[in-house]
Design a protein around this motif. Structure first.
Motif, PDB file in Angstrom:
ATOM      1  N   VAL A  90       0.841  -1.204   0.000  1.00 18.10           N
ATOM      2  CA  VAL A  90       0.000   0.000   0.000  1.00 18.10           C
ATOM      3  C   VAL A  90       0.876   1.254   0.000  1.00 18.10           C
ATOM      4  O   VAL A  90       0.634   2.206  -0.754  1.00 18.10           O
ATOM      5  N   ALA A  91       1.910   1.240   0.833  1.00 16.39           N
ATOM      6  CA  ALA A  91       2.825   2.389   0.905  1.00 16.39           C
ATOM      7  C   ALA A  91       3.573   2.580  -0.409  1.00 16.39           C
ATOM      8  O   ALA A  91       3.761   3.720  -0.872  1.00 16.39           O
ATOM      9  N   TYR A  92       3.989   1.471  -1.011  1.00 18.29           N
ATOM     10  CA  TYR A  92       4.712   1.540  -2.287  1.00 18.29           C
ATOM     11  C   TYR A  92       3.839   2.175  -3.372  1.00 18.29           C
ATOM     12  O   TYR A  92       4.285   3.062  -4.118  1.00 18.29           O
ATOM     13  N   LEU A  93       2.570   1.733  -3.467  1.00 19.83           N
ATOM     14  CA  LEU A  93       1.675   2.281  -4.489  1.00 19.83           C
ATOM     15  C   LEU A  93       1.372   3.754  -4.229  1.00 19.83           C
ATOM     16  O   LEU A  93       1.248   4.550  -5.164  1.00 19.83           O
ATOM     17  N   ALA A  94       1.262   4.125  -2.945  1.00 20.30           N
ATOM     18  CA  ALA A  94       0.999   5.522  -2.599  1.00 20.30           C
ATOM     19  C   ALA A  94       2.126   6.436  -3.053  1.00 20.30           C
ATOM     20  O   ALA A  94       1.905   7.611  -3.381  1.00 20.30           O
ATOM     21  N   ALA A  95       3.354   5.891  -3.079  1.00 24.09           N
ATOM     22  CA  ALA A  95       4.517   6.690  -3.459  1.00 24.09           C
ATOM     23  C   ALA A  95       4.779   6.682  -4.963  1.00 24.09           C
ATOM     24  O   ALA A  95       5.640   7.428  -5.448  1.00 24.09           O
ATOM     25  N   ALA A  96       4.046   5.868  -5.706  1.00 18.95           N
ATOM     26  CA  ALA A  96       4.266   5.768  -7.147  1.00 18.95           C
ATOM     27  C   ALA A  96       3.828   7.059  -7.847  1.00 18.95           C
ATOM     28  O   ALA A  96       2.894   7.723  -7.406  1.00 18.95           O
ATOM     29  N   PRO A  97       4.483   7.423  -8.949  1.00 19.59           N
ATOM     30  CA  PRO A  97       4.142   8.671  -9.642  1.00 19.59           C
ATOM     31  C   PRO A  97       2.762   8.664 -10.292  1.00 19.59           C
ATOM     32  O   PRO A  97       2.160   9.714 -10.486  1.00 19.59           O
ATOM     33  N   VAL A  98       2.248   7.463 -10.638  1.00 15.46           N
ATOM     34  CA  VAL A  98       0.911   7.357 -11.228  1.00 15.46           C
ATOM     35  C   VAL A  98      -0.018   6.727 -10.207  1.00 15.46           C
ATOM     36  O   VAL A  98       0.295   5.690  -9.618  1.00 15.46           O
ATOM     37  N   LYS A  99      -1.163   7.348  -9.990  1.00 18.55           N
ATOM     38  CA  LYS A  99      -2.117   6.896  -8.970  1.00 18.55           C
ATOM     39  C   LYS A  99      -2.780   5.586  -9.377  1.00 18.55           C
ATOM     40  O   LYS A  99      -3.175   5.399 -10.529  1.00 18.55           O
ATOM     41  N   THR A 100      -2.906   4.674  -8.427  1.00 19.46           N
ATOM     42  CA  THR A 100      -3.608   3.413  -8.644  1.00 19.46           C
ATOM     43  C   THR A 100      -5.119   3.655  -8.656  1.00 19.46           C
ATOM     44  O   THR A 100      -5.632   4.477  -7.901  1.00 19.46           O
ATOM     45  N   THR A 101      -5.822   2.932  -9.534  1.00 23.87           N
ATOM     46  CA  THR A 101      -7.284   3.013  -9.567  1.00 23.87           C
ATOM     47  C   THR A 101      -7.878   1.643  -9.263  1.00 23.87           C
ATOM     48  O   THR A 101      -7.311   0.608  -9.621  1.00 23.87           O
ATOM     49  N   VAL A 102      -9.016   1.655  -8.586  1.00 14.37           N
ATOM     50  CA  VAL A 102      -9.732   0.433  -8.203  1.00 14.37           C
ATOM     51  C   VAL A 102     -11.208   0.640  -8.518  1.00 14.37           C
ATOM     52  O   VAL A 102     -11.825   1.588  -8.024  1.00 14.37           O
ATOM     53  N   ASN A 103     -11.773  -0.237  -9.331  1.00 15.71           N
ATOM     54  CA  ASN A 103     -13.186  -0.132  -9.695  1.00 15.71           C
ATOM     55  C   ASN A 103     -13.857  -1.478  -9.422  1.00 15.71           C
ATOM     56  O   ASN A 103     -13.758  -2.400 -10.231  1.00 15.71           O
ATOM     57  N   ASN A 104     -14.518  -1.591  -8.265  1.00 15.75           N
ATOM     58  CA  ASN A 104     -15.206  -2.838  -7.961  1.00 15.75           C
ATOM     59  C   ASN A 104     -16.480  -2.951  -8.787  1.00 15.75           C
ATOM     60  O   ASN A 104     -17.269  -2.024  -8.865  1.00 15.75           O
TER      61      ASN A 104
END
Length: 256
Positions: free
Chosen positions: A48-62
């Motif tokens: 979770v921390a790694y993705l938060a620091a990534a330059p491109v935001k993660t998206t989640v669509n349930n």
């Protein structure tokens, strides 16, 4: 929070980067079956921390969410740090303390619509209030008799004629579409083999089967979601994933 709400909140931490919430939702000895990630609560929180620091935001669509006893199963589209959209089935087990204790999944890249124009995620979303055990019986029967090939002569008994909505990326609607696709694979020398079914989960008229086998000779995990209507298979979504070689695994819990 319900178990379903906990599972949805956990996958949403990939978007928010909320490591505190992730840690609070997870059991310390969280068991991870995604072979690309380490096991344990700290490994998940670290992701979770790694993705938060990534330059491109993660998206989640349930897309769809279901619950069966102590397990929740979800159909979701992810795009982890801009790596590309993936369709996933996730299964979470919640322990007696109300914490998320175990996770299984299958992921595949988003594809173009299939020959009937259906995508991997569109179609019916509404559930019908029926006995989930009857749904489980139909799904388990179909997977065993037809997909594992134990009683193939029963194929047509699971369907209402040719009325069958198909979301597999390569197969058209109806039993006719399924037959055409299997014939085409046979002509190419490609075998789709189901050897073992590890879980069959059910919520009202939807059932998810988790199976192991081979596709074209490659060790494969099959996740098949079925909608059952009046005791017949009416609609199908799936994710098929090649299982990575064991020397690349980031945990030793196994895929299943």
């Amino acid at each position: 929070m319900t178990n379903k709400e906990k599972a949805l909140a956990l996958i949403n931490t990939f978007v928010t980067g909320d490591t505190k919430t992730a840690g609070e939702l997870l059991a310390e000895n969280y068991i991870q079956h995604n072979l690309a990630y380490g096991t344990g609560r700290e490994a998940f929180v670290g992701s979770v921390a790694y993705l938060a620091a990534a330059p491109v935001k993660t998206t989640v669509n349930n897309i769809r969410a279901f619950e069966d006893g102590d397990k929740v199963f979800l159909q979701t589209v992810y795009n982890f740090a801009g790596a590309g959209e993936q369709v996933a089935f996730d299964i979470f087990r919640i322990d007696d303390n109300g914490l998320i204790a175990e996770h299984w999944d299958n992921l595949a890249a988003v594809s173009e619509p299939n020959p009937s124009g259906h995508t991997q995620i569109d179609g019916t979303k509404e559930k019908k209030k029926v006995d989930a055990e009857e749904t489980r019986k139909v799904v388990a029967g179909f997977v065993g008799d037809v997909l594992r090939g134990e009683n193939p002569e029963k194929l047509t008994s699971y369907f209402d004629g040719d009325n069958y909505i198909q979301h597999n990326t390569a197969i058209a609607d109806g039993l006719s579409g399924l037959g055409a696709a299997l014939s085409a694979m046979a002509e190419q020398g490609i075998q789709m083999i189901y050897n073992t079914t590890h879980q069959v989960l059910a919520d009202d008229n939807y059932g998810l089967a988790v199976s192991e086998g081979t596709f074209g000779g490659a060790h494969t995990s099959y996740y098949d979601l079925f909608r059952v209507e009046d005791g017949k298979i009416a609609e199908h979504w799936d994710v098929m994933e090649t299982i990575a070689p064991e020397d690349t695994w980031q945990n030793q819990n196994g895929k299943f």
